[in-house]
Design a protein around this motif. Structure first.
Motif, PDB file in Angstrom:
ATOM      1  N   LEU A  35      13.222  10.817  -3.043  1.00 35.22           N
ATOM      2  CA  LEU A  35      13.033  10.503  -1.624  1.00 35.22           C
ATOM      3  C   LEU A  35      14.144  11.096  -0.754  1.00 35.22           C
ATOM      4  O   LEU A  35      14.474  10.563   0.307  1.00 35.22           O
ATOM      5  N   ILE A  36      14.711  12.194  -1.225  1.00 39.60           N
ATOM      6  CA  ILE A  36      15.662  12.967  -0.423  1.00 39.60           C
ATOM      7  C   ILE A  36      14.905  14.181   0.095  1.00 39.60           C
ATOM      8  O   ILE A  36      14.218  14.859  -0.665  1.00 39.60           O
ATOM      9  N   SER A  37      15.003  14.482   1.367  1.00 43.25           N
ATOM     10  CA  SER A  37      14.227  15.579   1.935  1.00 43.25           C
ATOM     11  C   SER A  37      14.631  16.919   1.312  1.00 43.25           C
ATOM     12  O   SER A  37      15.777  17.095   0.873  1.00 43.25           O
ATOM     13  N   THR A  38      13.678  17.841   1.278  1.00 47.44           N
ATOM     14  CA  THR A  38      13.976  19.163   0.712  1.00 47.44           C
ATOM     15  C   THR A  38      15.051  19.880   1.522  1.00 47.44           C
ATOM     16  O   THR A  38      15.877  20.596   0.961  1.00 47.44           O
ATOM     17  N   SER A  39      15.066  19.682   2.821  1.00 44.28           N
ATOM     18  CA  SER A  39      16.089  20.345   3.653  1.00 44.28           C
ATOM     19  C   SER A  39      17.479  19.819   3.319  1.00 44.28           C
ATOM     20  O   SER A  39      18.441  20.584   3.245  1.00 44.28           O
ATOM     21  N   LYS A  40      17.584  18.496   3.088  1.00 46.18           N
ATOM     22  CA  LYS A  40      18.891  17.933   2.726  1.00 46.18           C
ATOM     23  C   LYS A  40      19.318  18.417   1.343  1.00 46.18           C
ATOM     24  O   LYS A  40      20.481  18.763   1.128  1.00 46.18           O
ATOM     25  N   LEU A  41      18.375  18.429   0.401  1.00 43.46           N
ATOM     26  CA  LEU A  41      18.696  18.924  -0.941  1.00 43.46           C
ATOM     27  C   LEU A  41      19.166  20.375  -0.887  1.00 43.46           C
ATOM     28  O   LEU A  41      20.126  20.758  -1.554  1.00 43.46           O
ATOM     29  N   SER A  42      18.490  21.183  -0.085  1.00 42.57           N
ATOM     30  CA  SER A  42      18.870  22.586   0.039  1.00 42.57           C
ATOM     31  C   SER A  42      20.279  22.720   0.602  1.00 42.57           C
ATOM     32  O   SER A  42      21.083  23.513   0.112  1.00 42.57           O
TER      33      SER A  42
END
Length: 291
Positions: A35-42
């Motif tokens: 539930l961590i956004s892909t943008s934050k993970l990137s």
């Protein structure tokens, strides 16, 4: 007291480890599970995001990490949220300098070439004051004073401290001969270069005029190298608009080749010190103090 090593390096280490742990999984797979956004993970994997404890907890659980690796991630994340000592000077630091100091703070080897001015880590205060008077980025006396404080702290940590990195400087002879300030100021700077060149962690060599043209005449650049394999080496190229950081391995390799080509034209350490002493003595006996 804040660490002497900046948060950017810890974020980069965390990012490199998170990229390794993700392996063949897509960002979307990890995002859906944590539930961590892909943008934050990137951003986290690229060392750009500020790592939050909850995100690290969820990633540790998702990757089923052992206690040792989990603690390492938490330590990097905590350090990545810290405030660097130079943050209090952010209002005075011109474009790119804060980022450069962050990279510089964790380097194990610093290679620097200068074609026209003494590198900041080797400058006396009198030299720096004269230089700041002509730099367009330094607009007030108060800004100059605060940048001088940052320069002095950098010198203490990187040149004078017991755990200082390896410093390799190559200077064009014009750096030694360019007049500034008073004759006493010039002699003080040359004496300082001569003295610093004898320190255990410092290599200082001079490319003489007799060496002719060389690849470094276009300006000042610094190669920052790191002991930890997770930290990618970078190059900082200085210009009137600030420091430009190059991170691509091909750029770093090219500048290493340029640095090696310049170094091959340089005098050895003893010859370089002798030239510095000769120019200093000539300044002492010159009526106008001209190198």
């Amino acid at each position: 007291m804040p660490s002497s090593e900046g948060p950017l390096l810890h974020r980069r280490r965390l990012g490199a480890e998170l990229r390794r742990l993700r392996g063949e999984r897509t960002l979307e797979e990890v995002a859906e599970a944590t539930l961590i956004s892909t943008s934050k993970l990137s951003r986290l994997e690229n060392g750009q995001g500020v790592p939050q404890p909850r995100d690290i907890r969820d990633l540790v659980n998702f990757y089923r990490l052992d206690a040792q690796i989990a603690e390492r991630l938490r330590r990097w994340a905590s350090a990545g949220r810290s405030q660097a000592w130079w943050r209090e000077y952010s209002d005075a630091l011109f474009t790119g300098l804060a980022t450069y100091v962050d990279y510089e703070s964790g380097a194990s080897t610093i290679r620097s070439f200068a074609a026209a001015v003494v590198p900041p880590l080797l400058q006396t205060e009198a030299y720096a004051v004269e230089l700041y008077r002509v730099l367009p980025a330094i607009k007030t006396d108060e800004s100059a004073r605060r940048v001088l404080e940052v320069r002095a702290r950098r010198q203490h940590l990187l040149v004078e401290s017991d755990d200082a990195p390896q410093l390799i400087f190559v200077l064009d002879e014009s750096v030694l001969r360019r007049p500034f300030g008073s004759p006493d100021d010039v002699r003080e700077q040359l004496d300082h270069l001569h003295s610093v060149s004898r320190q255990r962690n410092v290599s200082l060599r001079v490319v003489p005029f007799s060496g002719g043209l060389h690849a470094g005449l276009v300006g000042l650049f610094t190669i920052l190298q790191y002991a930890d394999d997770r930290d990618r080496d970078v190059v900082a190229v200085e210009s009137h608009t600030g420091e430009r950081i190059l991170e691509q391995p091909s750029n770093v390799l090219e500048y290493l080749r340029i640095f090696d080509a310049i170094t091959r034209k340089a005098l050895d350490h003893d010859e370089s010190r002798a030239l510095i002493a000769e120019i200093r003595d000539r300044t002492t006996h010159s009526p106008k103090g001209t190198p």
